[in-house]
Design a protein around this motif. Sequence first.
Motif, PDB file in Angstrom:
ATOM      1  N   ASP A  14      19.195 -13.568   8.406  1.00  0.00           N
ATOM      2  CA  ASP A  14      18.157 -13.629   7.285  1.00  0.00           C
ATOM      3  C   ASP A  14      16.941 -13.391   7.896  1.00  0.00           C
ATOM      4  O   ASP A  14      16.030 -12.692   7.197  1.00  0.00           O
ATOM      5  CB  ASP A  14      18.632 -14.591   6.482  1.00  0.00           C
ATOM      6  CG  ASP A  14      19.268 -14.830   5.393  1.00  0.00           C
ATOM      7  OD1 ASP A  14      19.458 -13.568   4.927  1.00  0.00           O
ATOM      8  OD2 ASP A  14      19.549 -15.586   4.637  1.00  0.00           O
ATOM      9  N   THR A  19       8.674  -8.693   6.162  1.00  0.00           N
ATOM     10  CA  THR A  19       8.146  -9.159   5.397  1.00  0.00           C
ATOM     11  C   THR A  19       8.182  -8.768   4.069  1.00  0.00           C
ATOM     12  O   THR A  19       8.139  -9.748   3.107  1.00  0.00           O
ATOM     13  CB  THR A  19       6.493  -8.935   5.909  1.00  0.00           C
ATOM     14  OG1 THR A  19       6.517  -9.294   7.335  1.00  0.00           O
ATOM     15  CG2 THR A  19       5.668 -10.039   5.174  1.00  0.00           C
ATOM     16  N   SER A  21      10.314  -7.687   2.296  1.00  0.00           N
ATOM     17  CA  SER A  21      11.696  -8.103   1.302  1.00  0.00           C
ATOM     18  C   SER A  21      11.535  -9.165   0.703  1.00  0.00           C
ATOM     19  O   SER A  21      12.540  -9.489  -0.544  1.00  0.00           O
ATOM     20  CB  SER A  21      12.827  -8.011   2.418  1.00  0.00           C
ATOM     21  OG  SER A  21      12.659  -9.348   3.234  1.00  0.00           O
ATOM     22  N   LYS A  22      10.653 -10.078   0.814  1.00  0.00           N
ATOM     23  CA  LYS A  22      10.530 -11.070  -0.160  1.00  0.00           C
ATOM     24  C   LYS A  22      10.278 -10.736  -1.358  1.00  0.00           C
ATOM     25  O   LYS A  22      10.162 -11.590  -2.145  1.00  0.00           O
ATOM     26  CB  LYS A  22       9.783 -12.374   0.695  1.00  0.00           C
ATOM     27  CG  LYS A  22       8.361 -12.012   0.858  1.00  0.00           C
ATOM     28  CD  LYS A  22       7.572 -13.451   1.343  1.00  0.00           C
ATOM     29  CE  LYS A  22       6.086 -12.911   1.561  1.00  0.00           C
ATOM     30  NZ  LYS A  22       5.604 -11.692   2.237  1.00  0.00           N
ATOM     31  N   GLU A  23       9.554  -9.534  -1.411  1.00  0.00           N
ATOM     32  CA  GLU A  23       9.063  -9.201  -2.672  1.00  0.00           C
ATOM     33  C   GLU A  23      10.160  -8.397  -3.613  1.00  0.00           C
ATOM     34  O   GLU A  23       9.772  -7.882  -4.735  1.00  0.00           O
ATOM     35  CB  GLU A  23       7.949  -8.104  -2.612  1.00  0.00           C
ATOM     36  CG  GLU A  23       6.820  -8.953  -1.697  1.00  0.00           C
ATOM     37  CD  GLU A  23       6.049  -9.710  -2.449  1.00  0.00           C
ATOM     38  OE1 GLU A  23       6.065  -9.881  -3.956  1.00  0.00           O
ATOM     39  OE2 GLU A  23       5.593 -10.849  -1.720  1.00  0.00           O
ATOM     40  N   ARG A  25      12.959  -8.206  -6.037  1.00  0.00           N
ATOM     41  CA  ARG A  25      13.314  -8.752  -7.198  1.00  0.00           C
ATOM     42  C   ARG A  25      14.083  -7.885  -7.743  1.00  0.00           C
ATOM     43  O   ARG A  25      13.937  -6.774  -8.235  1.00  0.00           O
ATOM     44  CB  ARG A  25      12.270  -9.595  -8.022  1.00  0.00           C
ATOM     45  CG  ARG A  25      11.393 -10.434  -7.169  1.00  0.00           C
ATOM     46  CD  ARG A  25      10.587 -11.315  -8.072  1.00  0.00           C
ATOM     47  NE  ARG A  25       9.619 -12.090  -7.299  1.00  0.00           N
ATOM     48  CZ  ARG A  25       8.441 -11.533  -7.080  1.00  0.00           C
ATOM     49  NH1 ARG A  25       7.868 -10.547  -7.492  1.00  0.00           N
ATOM     50  NH2 ARG A  25       7.570 -12.396  -6.156  1.00  0.00           N
TER      51      ARG A  25
ATOM     52  N   ARG B 273      20.960  -7.505  -1.375  1.00  0.00           N
ATOM     53  CA  ARG B 273      19.649  -7.096  -1.342  1.00  0.00           C
ATOM     54  C   ARG B 273      19.377  -5.795  -1.456  1.00  0.00           C
ATOM     55  O   ARG B 273      18.438  -5.110  -1.801  1.00  0.00           O
ATOM     56  CB  ARG B 273      19.143  -7.452   0.208  1.00  0.00           C
ATOM     57  CG  ARG B 273      18.858  -9.215   0.108  1.00  0.00           C
ATOM     58  CD  ARG B 273      18.249  -9.460   1.417  1.00  0.00           C
ATOM     59  NE  ARG B 273      18.090 -10.889   1.781  1.00  0.00           N
ATOM     60  CZ  ARG B 273      17.011 -11.755   1.909  1.00  0.00           C
ATOM     61  NH1 ARG B 273      15.757 -10.800   1.695  1.00  0.00           N
ATOM     62  NH2 ARG B 273      16.853 -12.886   2.013  1.00  0.00           N
TER      63      ARG B 273
END
Lengths: 408, 408
Positions: A14, A19, A21-23, A25, B273
């Motif tokens: 994970d 970076t 990838s946290k955006e 949604r 994802r």
Amino acid sequence: MSRHQPSPTASSTDTGFATRSKEFRPSPVRAVFETALDPSVVSLAGGNPDLSTLPEGSVAQLASSLLSERGPEILQYGSGAGIDGLRELVVELMARRGSSIGSGEVQPLAGSQVGLDLVTKLYCNPGDVILAEDPTYVGALGVFGSYEVQVRHVNIDQDGLDPEAVAHAIDAARAQGHRVPFVYTVPTHQNPTGVTLSPERRRALVEVCAARGVMIIEDDPYGLLDFERTTGPVATLHSMAPEHVIHLGSASKIFSPGLRVGWAVAPAHVRARMQIAAEAVLVHPSVLSQELVVTWLGSPQWTTVLDRSVEFYRERAQATTAALQEHLGDRAEWTDPKGGFFTWVRFPGVELGDILNRGIQEGVLIVPGAACYADGRSSDAVRVAYSGVSPYRVAEGIRRLARAVPAR
Amino acid sequence: MSRHQPSPTASSTDTGFATRSKEFRPSPVRAVFETALDPSVVSLAGGNPDLSTLPEGSVAQLASSLLSERGPEILQYGSGAGIDGLRELVVELMARRGSSIGSGEVQPLAGSQVGLDLVTKLYCNPGDVILAEDPTYVGALGVFGSYEVQVRHVNIDQDGLDPEAVAHAIDAARAQGHRVPFVYTVPTHQNPTGVTLSPERRRALVEVCAARGVMIIEDDPYGLLDFERTTGPVATLHSMAPEHVIHLGSASKIFSPGLRVGWAVAPAHVRARMQIAAEAVLVHPSVLSQELVVTWLGSPQWTTVLDRSVEFYRERAQATTAALQEHLGDRAEWTDPKGGFFTWVRFPGVELGDILNRGIQEGVLIVPGAACYADGRSSDAVRVAYSGVSPYRVAEGIRRLARAVPAR
């Protein structure tokens, strides 16, 4: 479904994500796609075109002819520039909308959504500011997020974006040291509000952006879906400043979304860059899909069928506003669309809470207004998509929505 | 083609591009796509599958049936998770290759190229180091460049990647402070060399990467195209460490590239994802394309037709090596592919110069070896794709290539 249990290293894997990838949604529309297939639920969530007007067997016949006559060519690799026929078709479609272009300005794509991805990839660095309507198309927000772009929403009213507010927002962002590569807008029958940018504001908007060297991304899937057929289709922003506008078009709302065919119209030097970027992602769009779009949109039947669909959309929009009046007249305000797929319904002073799941419990799917903002702000509104549902079902959906909305 | 002259502001618009956009370079294969259509030129450039083995009219018939029976469903929006049938088909295809998965590990895509884009988007920050073969697939370099990723090439020989060299390269990059999100490899019938990673090295490679928490991107379009049909298809890297490998598969080389259907196989949490990232770019892959792939690959005819195609590829590979022996036996060295589409031909001690255009002048298209490196180094090699050309034309192409190669 997976037969593999997550291994002990899954969590260390994970941490290997980028970076950005946290955006990532999920789109709330896509997330409820399976729920929308439940026949007991009235789906006013997805902007589905009505396909009942397509003559039965017509597309089967086209596909059969194309593949019988040119199968080995259509099934083989195609050009990253798309097929000639599609570029020429887009030249004609743009001419109807006041844009005079050559085929060298047309980049065929596997849907206009990938055009949004490509323009963001081409223009935006992480941390850049782009402007979009308040509220904006939910599917664009996922793209902008994945490039770590900051979206600022600019007020709209019944005449669309306010150009002075755009100018102010550009200047303010620049004063803060941000790049502002483009303004993203759906100027015609907007998603999600249904409003259309007025001719005066179109001129003002392109002036504001051209003077500041800011591109306009004109997302235009609904431009041919006017309910007032007498006035002719709305002229594009592109027609007013072709060097400053990238126009995204689509076959999804005027023929078929399942085939995934769209296009970008851009200055030739930009289009050439888009082709390189598109090839790295797509190689090329499906040749069969492109051929089907060219053949159907080039057939004499197409405009007749499209006119019938638009008449359906008009009836459904009317059924929507009539049902809103009947069931929510005292609690809601709504836009009055002159074309396209959507009405935006506000409930002033109401805390909507988890309106998506409240709606599902009552048997209706809508897109919560909050989904149409980059910053996750709360919203007192919902988007109602009437395009894919009969007038009777639309009315039933609004009745259910009225039950789902909390009291003031 | 454009009727618009570039305006005086075009150059200022140029400066509006993102930093990454300077890394966008056209693929040399795509750039010569139009030249490859010239019948007087023998194209040994593009890795085109042979489509002559498809029974005439068979795909036309499938498309006609699908659209007649389920037109409105196929032409409407589909799921971002792809169609169930495709996910189930991939489960079966993977089982043939030793990978035991569930359909929740399969992400259908519009070709496996977009899978490369998505894994890079998901895993890589600008400046990260990823490892790839020396030489590597030219189309991957465009993707990595567009995300500003640094590619380091790791030596291969007749048994593929050297796992010790991979370990050393990972450790060295990390010691320099770089993230190393993944190793990109085409382990089976590699593009561009045609070599296949040996079973021993497969085991060693997954150990090296798993121990270091580095993912492996296994790009596998040629895995079912073995010339030695008796040994059965090569087991995937994925089968050895499913939590550490993202496997990219494709219908392009075993059915049709024009339809643009591929897939990723990944641990379920990664696949989820990938779906979100894929929806932001594609919404979903063409439903018609997916249905055609499922129907054709699920038909009893498919393996018979595929066997015939593989026999053609084997004959063409033999014609290639025979012609190389005849025309270049004293000046060149080449790999001896056991499957797939490519031979890698080296000319030790020869300065190849602009071999692409020298070849075009002689009437043959090849991919210059230099295109298979991220750093634009010079190369003494060319990639020969024999897959789409008859044995006679292959031989003629090599004859022309011999004329185009400068003397030592």
